[in-house]
Design a protein around this motif. Structure first.
Motif, PDB file in Angstrom:
ATOM      1  N   LYS A  30     -15.765 -15.451 -15.701  1.00 56.55           N
ATOM      2  CA  LYS A  30     -14.606 -15.188 -14.840  1.00 56.55           C
ATOM      3  C   LYS A  30     -14.694 -13.882 -14.049  1.00 56.55           C
ATOM      4  O   LYS A  30     -13.683 -13.263 -13.747  1.00 56.55           O
TER       5      LYS A  30
ATOM      6  N   GLU B 145     -27.589 -18.602 -10.280  1.00 59.34           N
ATOM      7  CA  GLU B 145     -26.384 -18.137 -10.958  1.00 59.34           C
ATOM      8  C   GLU B 145     -26.690 -18.025 -12.445  1.00 59.34           C
ATOM      9  O   GLU B 145     -26.946 -19.017 -13.112  1.00 59.34           O
TER      10      GLU B 145
ATOM     11  N   GLY C  43     -16.431 -13.882 -11.069  1.00 56.96           N
ATOM     12  CA  GLY C  43     -16.600 -14.266  -9.672  1.00 56.96           C
ATOM     13  C   GLY C  43     -17.998 -14.687  -9.281  1.00 56.96           C
ATOM     14  O   GLY C  43     -18.319 -14.757  -8.091  1.00 56.96           O
ATOM     15  N   LYS C  44     -18.852 -14.991 -10.247  1.00 54.82           N
ATOM     16  CA  LYS C  44     -20.237 -15.391  -9.940  1.00 54.82           C
ATOM     17  C   LYS C  44     -20.275 -16.585  -8.993  1.00 54.82           C
ATOM     18  O   LYS C  44     -20.937 -16.540  -7.959  1.00 54.82           O
ATOM     19  N   THR C  45     -19.570 -17.643  -9.354  1.00 51.98           N
ATOM     20  CA  THR C  45     -19.613 -18.868  -8.538  1.00 51.98           C
ATOM     21  C   THR C  45     -18.999 -18.625  -7.167  1.00 51.98           C
ATOM     22  O   THR C  45     -19.505 -19.134  -6.155  1.00 51.98           O
ATOM     23  N   THR C  46     -17.945 -17.836  -7.103  1.00 50.08           N
ATOM     24  CA  THR C  46     -17.327 -17.502  -5.814  1.00 50.08           C
ATOM     25  C   THR C  46     -18.327 -16.807  -4.914  1.00 50.08           C
ATOM     26  O   THR C  46     -18.478 -17.152  -3.735  1.00 50.08           O
ATOM     27  N   LEU C  47     -19.059 -15.829  -5.462  1.00 49.75           N
ATOM     28  CA  LEU C  47     -20.040 -15.106  -4.660  1.00 49.75           C
ATOM     29  C   LEU C  47     -21.219 -16.002  -4.299  1.00 49.75           C
ATOM     30  O   LEU C  47     -21.686 -15.984  -3.157  1.00 49.75           O
TER      31      LEU C  47
ATOM     32  N   LEU D 139     -15.337  -8.770  -7.692  1.00 51.58           N
ATOM     33  CA  LEU D 139     -14.743  -9.927  -7.019  1.00 51.58           C
ATOM     34  C   LEU D 139     -13.750  -9.505  -5.946  1.00 51.58           C
ATOM     35  O   LEU D 139     -13.735 -10.076  -4.850  1.00 51.58           O
TER      36      LEU D 139
ATOM     37  N   ALA E 237     -21.251 -19.215  -3.823  1.00 44.36           N
ATOM     38  CA  ALA E 237     -20.814 -20.126  -2.754  1.00 44.36           C
ATOM     39  C   ALA E 237     -20.749 -19.401  -1.408  1.00 44.36           C
ATOM     40  O   ALA E 237     -21.177 -19.936  -0.374  1.00 44.36           O
ATOM     41  N   ALA E 238     -20.249 -18.180  -1.409  1.00 46.27           N
ATOM     42  CA  ALA E 238     -20.174 -17.411  -0.166  1.00 46.27           C
ATOM     43  C   ALA E 238     -21.571 -17.084   0.360  1.00 46.27           C
ATOM     44  O   ALA E 238     -21.824 -17.176   1.573  1.00 46.27           O
TER      45      ALA E 238
ATOM     46  N   ASN F  31     -15.751 -10.150   0.654  1.00 45.96           N
ATOM     47  CA  ASN F  31     -15.163 -10.545   1.932  1.00 45.96           C
ATOM     48  C   ASN F  31     -16.309 -10.845   2.892  1.00 45.96           C
ATOM     49  O   ASN F  31     -17.478 -10.715   2.528  1.00 45.96           O
TER      50      ASN F  31
END
Length: 149
Positions: free
Chosen positions: A11, A93, A13-17, A119, A19-20, A123
């Protein structure tokens, strides 16, 4: 092929980063990802039933194609597969103990950190900066990363 690993605890933010980064890198070439799924079960459900019946390979078709084999893979072989597929950028990841260059989410302490990210700081500007950094990495050479875990 340029390779970067995004690591951190749950939790962060690995997957968020990831994907970006993928969304940004696809403007510069072919992108592949590898996700560490140690706790993801393939020894239950339909996949297990297919293997128990004797299948050596199970391919799931739907929105995408997913291939599962009985052989236990490792990061080295997965990166070699991406290289053989002509991937320009591999975003990994997990695999925090590997020797790959890493973007570390939060305060995780691992080898070969090239950048630390939180996280809340993710941006468009940061993602573009990280994309440029990844594009400037040396090409992946399996000889430089022996015994990747």
């Amino acid at each position: 092929m340029k390779v970067i690993s995004v690591v951190g605890t749950k939790k962060t933010g690995k997957t968020t980063l990831v994907a970006a980064l993928v969304s940004s890198l696809v403007r510069h070439g072919k992108v592949g990802t590898i996700k560490n799924m140690v706790t993801h079960p393939v020894d239950s459900g339909d996949t297990k039933r297919h293997f128990d019946a004797g299948a050596d390979v199970v391919i799931g078709l739907g929105e995408a194609r997913l291939k599962v084999t009985r052989e236990r893979g490792d990061l080295d072989s997965a990166l070699a597969e991406l290289q053989a597929e002509g991937v320009d950028y591999a975003v990994v990841e997990g695999f925090k103990h590997s020797l790959l260059p890493k973007i570390a989410m939060a305060d995780i302490d691992v080898p070969n950190i090239v950048r630390r990210v939180r996280l809340n700081d993710v941006n468009e500007v940061l993602v573009e900066e990280l994309t440029e950094m990844i594009m400037g990495l040396g090409d992946y050479d399996q000889q430089l990363y022996p015994k990747i875990i």
